[in-house]
Design a protein around this motif. Structure first.
Motif, PDB file in Angstrom:
ATOM      1  N   PRO A 176      22.314  37.996 -98.225  1.00  0.00           N
ATOM      2  CA  PRO A 176      22.802  36.663 -98.620  1.00  0.00           C
ATOM      3  C   PRO A 176      23.589  35.960 -97.515  1.00  0.00           C
ATOM      4  N   ARG A 177      24.250  36.718 -96.661  1.00  0.00           N
ATOM      5  CA  ARG A 177      25.077  36.063 -95.629  1.00  0.00           C
ATOM      6  C   ARG A 177      24.233  35.411 -94.543  1.00  0.00           C
TER       7      ARG A 177
ATOM      8  N   ALA B 235      23.015  31.883 -96.422  1.00  0.00           N
ATOM      9  CA  ALA B 235      24.027  30.997 -96.998  1.00  0.00           C
ATOM     10  C   ALA B 235      24.800  30.316 -95.874  1.00  0.00           C
TER      11      ALA B 235
ATOM     12  N   LEU C 205      30.578  27.956-102.928  1.00  0.00           N
ATOM     13  CA  LEU C 205      29.469  28.462-103.743  1.00  0.00           C
ATOM     14  C   LEU C 205      28.888  27.356-104.620  1.00  0.00           C
TER      15      LEU C 205
ATOM     16  N   LEU D 185      26.620  25.498-102.387  1.00  0.00           N
ATOM     17  CA  LEU D 185      25.475  26.364-102.055  1.00  0.00           C
ATOM     18  C   LEU D 185      24.439  26.319-103.176  1.00  0.00           C
TER      19      LEU D 185
ATOM     20  N   PRO E   5      31.567  31.598 -98.614  1.00  0.00           N
ATOM     21  CA  PRO E   5      30.973  32.933 -98.515  1.00  0.00           C
ATOM     22  C   PRO E   5      31.908  34.020 -97.979  1.00  0.00           C
TER      23      PRO E   5
ATOM     24  N   LEU F 124      28.120  36.747-103.605  1.00  0.00           N
ATOM     25  CA  LEU F 124      27.338  35.769-102.852  1.00  0.00           C
ATOM     26  C   LEU F 124      25.866  35.824-103.245  1.00  0.00           C
TER      27      LEU F 124
ATOM     28  N   CYS G 119      23.262  32.962-104.567  1.00  0.00           N
ATOM     29  CA  CYS G 119      21.934  32.725-103.998  1.00  0.00           C
ATOM     30  C   CYS G 119      20.854  32.756-105.076  1.00  0.00           C
TER      31      CYS G 119
ATOM     32  N   ARG H  75      21.084  29.477-106.853  1.00  0.00           N
ATOM     33  CA  ARG H  75      20.441  28.450-106.019  1.00  0.00           C
ATOM     34  C   ARG H  75      18.926  28.499-106.174  1.00  0.00           C
TER      35      ARG H  75
END
Length: 220
Positions: free
Chosen positions: A88-89, A92, A98, A101, A137, A145, A149, A152
């Motif tokens: 995820p890092r 993002a 968030l 995001l 994040p 996180l 995602c 999203r």
């Protein structure tokens, strides 16, 4: 139906990571793709989600061949997919909260005003409380996180979900929670799923059927 027809793809035309691959996912069905790290599964997932142009072959979405890739794909095809990646890092923007995001896809298609109503409910659905969605994040865990995602990926109500090693970095509790969210969404919306991973037990429990990478590619 989502179809990959005779797809050859990679990052060097002289040495593709897959050649002549066929894969079909019926509407509402879930297919697991099993294989070791580095074999090319993620490349196939990116091709299926219109994020990587194949060197040859076709991606066909509900009977219509893909007409572009990444931002050049027509909106109705591009937004048919929700994708969750392994790390995820890396997917993002560290500058965003968030909340922002999760709202990214809405802004990208000109629907930003919907975010105020949609994002809090979706965040709660994936297990993010109000105390977390205002953070960035670096202020949350990998699991938190990844929850953002997943939210999203769902915010545009896609018809197809591509989960590329979505749970590889997560503990058992977070894995179970996110798989439950995916399955709940699929039950409500009839979405199809391609789940990519190397955990045979998880994929066999999660998906209607599981295909091994070597069987799909002939060991290429």
């Amino acid at each position: 139906m989502l179809e990959l027809r005779s797809v050859t793809a990679g990052y060097d035309r002289a040495a593709p990571v897959m050649r002549g691959v066929d894969l079909t996912i019926a509407a509402g069905a879930s297919v697991g793709l099993l294989g070791p790290s580095g074999c090319g599964k993620s490349t196939l997932a990116r091709v299926a989600a219109l994020l990587h142009r194949p060197d040859a072959g076709q991606v066909v979405i509900d009977g219509q061949p893909a007409r572009g890739w990444r931002h050049r794909a027509p909106r109705e095809q591009r937004t048919a997919f929700g994708v969750v990646f392994q790390q995820p890092r890396l997917s993002a923007d560290p500058r965003l909260t968030l909340t922002d995001l999760i709202a990214e896809p809405l802004r990208a298609v000109g629907r930003a005003p919907e975010a105020a109503a949609v994002v809090p409910a979706l965040a709660a659905r994936v297990g993010l409380g109000k105390d977390l969605i205002g953070r960035r994040p670096h202020e949350v865990s990998d699991g938190q996180l990844q929850r953002a995602c997943l939210a999203r990926a769902l915010v545009l109500r896609p018809r197809w979900l591509i989960c590329d090693e979505m749970t590889a970095m997560l503990d058992a509790s977070t894995t179970a929670s996110l798989v439950h969210v995916v399955e709940e969404y699929r039950a409500e919306h009839g979405a199809g799923l391609l789940a990519v991973g190397h955990d045979r037990v998880l994929l066999e429990r999660w998906c209607d059927g599981t295909t091994h990478w070597d069987d799909l590619t002939g060991g290429l």
